[in-house]
Design an enzyme around this catalytic site. Structure first.
Site, PDB file in Angstrom:
ATOM      1  N   GLY A   1      35.776  30.671  36.030  1.00 14.60           N
ATOM      2  CA  GLY A   1      35.777  32.112  35.762  1.00 14.60           C
ATOM      3  C   GLY A   1      37.192  32.584  35.492  1.00 14.60           C
TER       4      GLY A   1
ATOM      5  CD  GLN B   1      42.067  35.323  37.458  1.00 15.14           C
ATOM      6  OE1 GLN B   1      40.943  35.314  36.990  1.00 15.14           O
ATOM      7  NE2 GLN B   1      42.495  34.351  38.250  1.00 15.14           N
TER       8      GLN B   1
ATOM      9  CB  CYS C   1      41.787  32.284  42.964  1.00 18.78           C
ATOM     10  SG  CYS C   1      42.184  33.643  41.839  1.00 18.78           S
ATOM     11  CG  LEU C   2      41.862  29.476  37.347  1.00 18.90           C
ATOM     12  CD1 LEU C   2      41.406  29.771  35.928  1.00 18.90           C
ATOM     13  CD2 LEU C   2      42.190  28.002  37.517  1.00 18.90           C
TER      14      LEU C   2
ATOM     15  CG  HIS D   1      36.482  34.908  42.637  1.00 19.28           C
ATOM     16  ND1 HIS D   1      37.074  34.099  43.591  1.00 19.28           N
ATOM     17  CD2 HIS D   1      37.394  35.000  41.630  1.00 19.28           C
ATOM     18  CE1 HIS D   1      38.288  33.751  43.176  1.00 19.28           C
ATOM     19  NE2 HIS D   1      38.507  34.276  41.988  1.00 19.28           N
ATOM     20  CD  GLU D   2      36.190  35.538  37.905  1.00 20.06           C
ATOM     21  OE1 GLU D   2      37.237  36.177  37.711  1.00 20.06           O
ATOM     22  OE2 GLU D   2      36.191  34.331  38.209  1.00 20.06           O
TER      23      GLU D   2
ATOM     24  CG  HIS E   1      40.261  38.455  39.942  1.00 18.70           C
ATOM     25  ND1 HIS E   1      41.504  38.280  40.516  1.00 18.70           N
ATOM     26  CD2 HIS E   1      39.688  37.224  39.943  1.00 18.70           C
ATOM     27  CE1 HIS E   1      41.659  36.994  40.844  1.00 18.70           C
ATOM     28  NE2 HIS E   1      40.571  36.335  40.507  1.00 18.70           N
TER      29      HIS E   1
HETATM   30  O1  GNR Z   1      37.753  28.245  39.025  1.00 21.13           O
HETATM   31  C1  GNR Z   1      37.352  28.967  39.943  1.00 21.13           C
HETATM   32  N1  GNR Z   1      36.520  28.436  40.871  1.00 21.13           N
HETATM   33  C2  GNR Z   1      35.831  29.197  41.811  1.00 21.13           C
HETATM   34  C3  GNR Z   1      35.215  28.530  42.858  1.00 21.13           C
HETATM   35  C4  GNR Z   1      34.501  29.231  43.810  1.00 21.13           C
HETATM   36  C5  GNR Z   1      34.402  30.602  43.719  1.00 21.13           C
HETATM   37  C6  GNR Z   1      35.037  31.285  42.694  1.00 21.13           C
HETATM   38  C7  GNR Z   1      35.737  30.582  41.751  1.00 21.13           C
HETATM   39  S1  GNR Z   1      36.496  31.445  40.433  1.00 21.13           S
HETATM   40  C8  GNR Z   1      37.818  30.372  40.049  1.00 21.13           C
HETATM   41  C9  GNR Z   1      38.543  30.844  38.807  1.00 21.13           C
HETATM   42  C10 GNR Z   1      39.202  32.179  39.054  1.00 21.13           C
HETATM   43  O2  GNR Z   1      40.241  32.322  39.627  1.00 21.13           O
HETATM   44  N2  GNR Z   1      38.555  33.235  38.640  1.00 21.13           N
HETATM   45  O3  GNR Z   1      39.053  34.457  38.854  1.00 21.13           O
HETATM   46 NI    NI Z   2      40.196  34.229  40.731  1.00 27.16          NI
END
Ligand code: GNR
Ligand code: NI
Length: 173
Positions: free
Chosen positions: A45, A50, A93-94, A135-136, A139
């Site tokens: 995601g 980001q 999270c990236l 999660h997104e 953000h």
């Molecule tokens: O790559 C990602 N893996 C992930 C694993 C578990 C729950 C959420 C994620 S999102 C993350 C990529 C990211 O930072 N998205 O904002």
């Molecule tokens: Ni993230």
């Protein structure tokens, strides 16, 4: 064109993103670049914030098969309902490279969003997709998964990231 991903701590990641008013070719091009950036990372995601763009844009692809890509483009996603029951996933999270933690969230969510053509869509998500969507959307509101951890764990992760960023600086400068 691949974009650079912003690493925590950075005040940009704490901003609130604004809705897209018109789904046009600029939006579509940006989302393709976000997808390219996400696949290269690799991640499942990516939110526009980001890559430093404070708009309510998200790309997701949770497919395991690298041959059959299943990208999902979410414009102005809005979670309408969340389930009472919860699930726990180990999140990454990236913007928090190398950091992982188990996070409890509503197991299912129901959302509305605009697709790449500007059409209203609704989606009921469960499992990893539901977690990833939440999660997104976090953000887009300046929230990171470490915000759900104890202050001690959160501070430890931020400390490691500050160190990590200083190491990167040394290499570049
Ligand atoms: O790559 C990602 N893996 C992930 C694993 C578990 C729950 C959420 C994620 S999102 C993350 C990529 C990211 O930072 N998205 O904002
Ligand atoms: Ni993230």
């Amino acid at each position: 064109m691949k974009r650079n991903i912003i690493i925590e701590p950075d005040p940009i990641l704490r901003k609130t993103c604004t809705p897209i008013e018109k789904v046009d070719s600029n939006v579509r091009k940006l989302m393709q670049e976000m997808l390219e950036t996400m696949y290269a990372a690799p991640g499942i995601g990516l939110a526009a914030i980001q890559v430093g763009i404070l708009k309510r844009l998200v790309v997701i692809d949770i497919s395991k098969n690298k041959e059959k890509k299943e990208p999902l483009f979410l414009i102005n996603p809005e979670i309408l309902e969340k389930s009472e029951n919860t699930s726990i996933y180990e999140e990454g999270c990236l913007s928090l490279p190398g950091q992982f933690a188990e996070i409890e969230r509503p197991a299912e969510c129901f959302l509305k969003y605009l697709d790449l053509n500007g059409n209203q869509k609704k989606l009921k998500a469960s499992g990893l997709l539901s977690t990833c969507i939440q999660h997104e959307v976090d953000h887009l509101n300046g929230v990171l998964f470490i915000d759900y951890l104890s202050k001690l764990k959160k501070d430890m992760i931020i400390k490691k990231l500050v160190k990590h960023k200083k190491e990167i600086e040394k290499i570049i400068v």
